[in-house]
Design an enzyme around this catalytic site. Structure first.
Site, short mmCIF file in Angstrom:
data_model
loop_
_atom_site.label_atom_id
_atom_site.label_comp_id
_atom_site.label_asym_id
_atom_site.label_seq_id
_atom_site.Cartn_x
_atom_site.Cartn_y
_atom_site.Cartn_z
N SER A 122 -13.02 18.01 2.18
CA SER A 122 -11.87 17.28 2.84
C SER A 122 -12.37 15.84 3.14
O SER A 122 -13.42 15.77 3.01
CB SER A 122 -11.51 17.79 3.97
OG SER A 122 -10.47 17.04 4.75
N TYR A 136 -12.68 21.42 12.51
CA TYR A 136 -12.58 21.67 10.93
C TYR A 136 -13.24 20.49 10.37
O TYR A 136 -13.69 20.42 9.16
CB TYR A 136 -10.82 21.31 10.64
CG TYR A 136 -10.22 21.12 9.34
CD1 TYR A 136 -10.17 22.15 8.95
CD2 TYR A 136 -10.21 19.75 9.09
CE1 TYR A 136 -9.89 22.11 7.20
CE2 TYR A 136 -9.65 19.67 7.78
CZ TYR A 136 -9.49 20.94 6.79
OH TYR A 136 -9.10 20.65 5.56
P1 NAP Z 1 -2.81 26.62 2.77
O1 NAP Z 1 -1.76 26.39 1.91
O2 NAP Z 1 -2.82 26.85 4.26
O3 NAP Z 1 -3.58 28.04 2.08
C1 NAP Z 1 -4.61 28.72 2.54
C2 NAP Z 1 -5.10 29.87 1.66
O4 NAP Z 1 -6.22 30.21 2.34
C3 NAP Z 1 -4.12 30.91 1.61
O5 NAP Z 1 -3.96 31.60 0.25
C4 NAP Z 1 -4.73 31.85 2.85
O6 NAP Z 1 -4.30 33.18 2.62
C5 NAP Z 1 -6.14 31.67 2.36
N1 NAP Z 1 -6.96 32.09 3.48
C6 NAP Z 1 -6.96 31.76 4.94
N2 NAP Z 1 -8.03 32.17 5.70
C7 NAP Z 1 -8.44 32.87 4.82
C8 NAP Z 1 -9.50 33.90 4.91
N3 NAP Z 1 -10.34 34.09 6.03
N4 NAP Z 1 -9.88 34.65 3.99
C9 NAP Z 1 -9.32 34.58 2.66
N5 NAP Z 1 -8.39 33.68 2.45
C10 NAP Z 1 -7.84 32.98 3.48
O7 NAP Z 1 -3.98 25.57 2.46
P2 NAP Z 1 -4.33 24.19 1.48
O8 NAP Z 1 -3.46 23.29 2.08
O9 NAP Z 1 -3.74 24.71 0.04
O10 NAP Z 1 -5.77 24.09 1.60
C11 NAP Z 1 -6.65 24.78 0.88
C12 NAP Z 1 -8.04 24.23 1.04
O11 NAP Z 1 -7.98 22.82 1.04
C13 NAP Z 1 -8.46 24.32 2.48
O12 NAP Z 1 -9.85 24.61 2.67
C14 NAP Z 1 -8.22 23.06 3.08
O13 NAP Z 1 -9.28 22.96 4.22
C15 NAP Z 1 -8.64 22.25 1.96
N6 NAP Z 1 -7.80 20.92 2.40
C16 NAP Z 1 -6.49 20.92 2.50
C17 NAP Z 1 -5.80 19.56 2.82
C18 NAP Z 1 -4.47 19.39 3.18
O14 NAP Z 1 -3.89 18.19 3.47
N7 NAP Z 1 -3.60 20.56 2.94
C19 NAP Z 1 -6.75 18.45 2.53
C20 NAP Z 1 -7.91 18.63 2.48
C21 NAP Z 1 -8.52 19.74 2.31
P3 NAP Z 1 -3.15 33.77 3.15
O15 NAP Z 1 -1.72 33.09 2.60
O16 NAP Z 1 -3.07 35.15 3.03
O17 NAP Z 1 -2.93 33.60 4.89
#
Ligand code: NAP
Length: 254
Positions: free
Chosen positions: A145, A158
């Site tokens: 991130s 985080y």
């Molecule tokens: P999201 O929509 O919240 O989806 C999270 C995903 O991770 C879901 O499929 C969830 O499964 C799964 N998950 C959570 N905990 C888990 C675990 N312990 N074991 C296996 N699967 C798990 O997330 P997103 O926004 O797409 O973000 C994805 C990644 O990008 C993350 O690493 C986040 O830190 C990073 N990121 C996000 C942003 C942002 O602004 N959104 C920015 C920078 C980086 P379930 O649905 O079954 O819970």
């Protein structure tokens, strides 16, 4: 049985970046293993969409923080695909406690964020290494991130966990070359549920402000991120140990 098509595991693929990456990889000719924690129906929907794009797709529920569950997940992938060419280490979690509330953060929350975002990533990578070494073009993409590279208003565990992902990516690139490339993506504030949860009532106002300050005049989407994930996997053969920022130029110019 070994299949002709390359195969990829995408952790956290029931929604968001993981979902978009799984579908884009399916469209690029990959069979896909859709990992998730508990969203069975959402994961099945992603698998169905991947099949429509011509992929073989399996769903695998496994908490990446649980080492035994991770091992069982890889047994299933080996059984189903007999090969592995790419891993997108995308599963991630955070907490609701803002950095201004030092005393409000529980250490249990801290440990859980590190268990998923850092230890989980390591466990998945370690378990994937032997299968990946059988591929002639193995690639891992870790989801870091922007807050792993510079301070931001995200919760302490985080931000620190994503800095650890940056470090792990470089360290793993050294350890797993020359057979396996390891890179990371560092998305900025992404449109969608994650930032809605983090920003609450301020979501529209702060995302609009962020977009105004961004050279490309909008915030990143899951589709934008998936585009970079797939390009790191399917091209860039001499790129490893790199962290690719995907934020429309925001952090480069502010
Ligand atoms: P999201 O929509 O919240 O989806 C999270 C995903 O991770 C879901 O499929 C969830 O499964 C799964 N998950 C959570 N905990 C888990 C675990 N312990 N074991 C296996 N699967 C798990 O997330 P997103 O926004 O797409 O973000 C994805 C990644 O990008 C993350 O690493 C986040 O830190 C990073 N990121 C996000 C942003 C942002 O602004 N959104 C920015 C920078 C980086 P379930 O649905 O079954 O819970």
């Amino acid at each position: 049985m070994t299949h002709q098509r390359p195969a990829a595991l995408i952790t956290g693929a029931s929604r968001g970046i993981g979902r978009a990456s799984a579908l884009k990889l399916a469209a690029h000719g990959y069979d896909v293993a859709i990992n998730y924690a508990s969203s069975d129906a959402a994961a099945k929907e992603v698998a169905t969409a991947a099949v429509t794009l011509g992929a073989r797709a399996i769903t695998v529920a496994a908490d990446v923080a649980d080492e035994q569950a991770v091992r069982v997940m890889f047994q299933r992938i080996e059984q189903e695909f007999g090969r592995l060419d790419a891993v997108v280490n995308n599963a991630g979690t955070t907490v609701g406690t803002p950095p201004s509330d030092l005393d409000g953060l529980s250490m249990t929350e801290w440990d859980r964020v590190f268990a998923v975002n850092v230890r989980g990533m390591f466990q998945v990578t370690r378990a994937a290494a032997s299968l990946l070494r059988g591929s002639s073009h193995a690639s891992i993409v870790n989801t870091a991130s922007i807050v792993g590279l510079r301070p931001g208003p995200q919760p302490f565990p985080y931000a620190a966990s994503k800095a650890a992902v940056v470090s792990l990516t470089k360290q793993l690139a050294g350890a797993l070359g020359p057979e396996i490339r390891v890179n990371a993506i560092a998305p900025g504030w992404m449109v969608g549920e994650w930032m809605e949860d983090q920003l609450g009532d301020n979501y529209d106002r702060l995302m609009e402000r962020r977009a105004r300050l961004t050279p490309l005049r909008r915030c990143v989407t899951a589709e934008d991120v998936a585009e970079t994930v797939v390009s790191l996997i399917t091209s860039n053969p001499f790129v490893t140990g790199e962290i690719i920022v995907i934020d429309g130029g925001f952090s480069a110019t502010t």
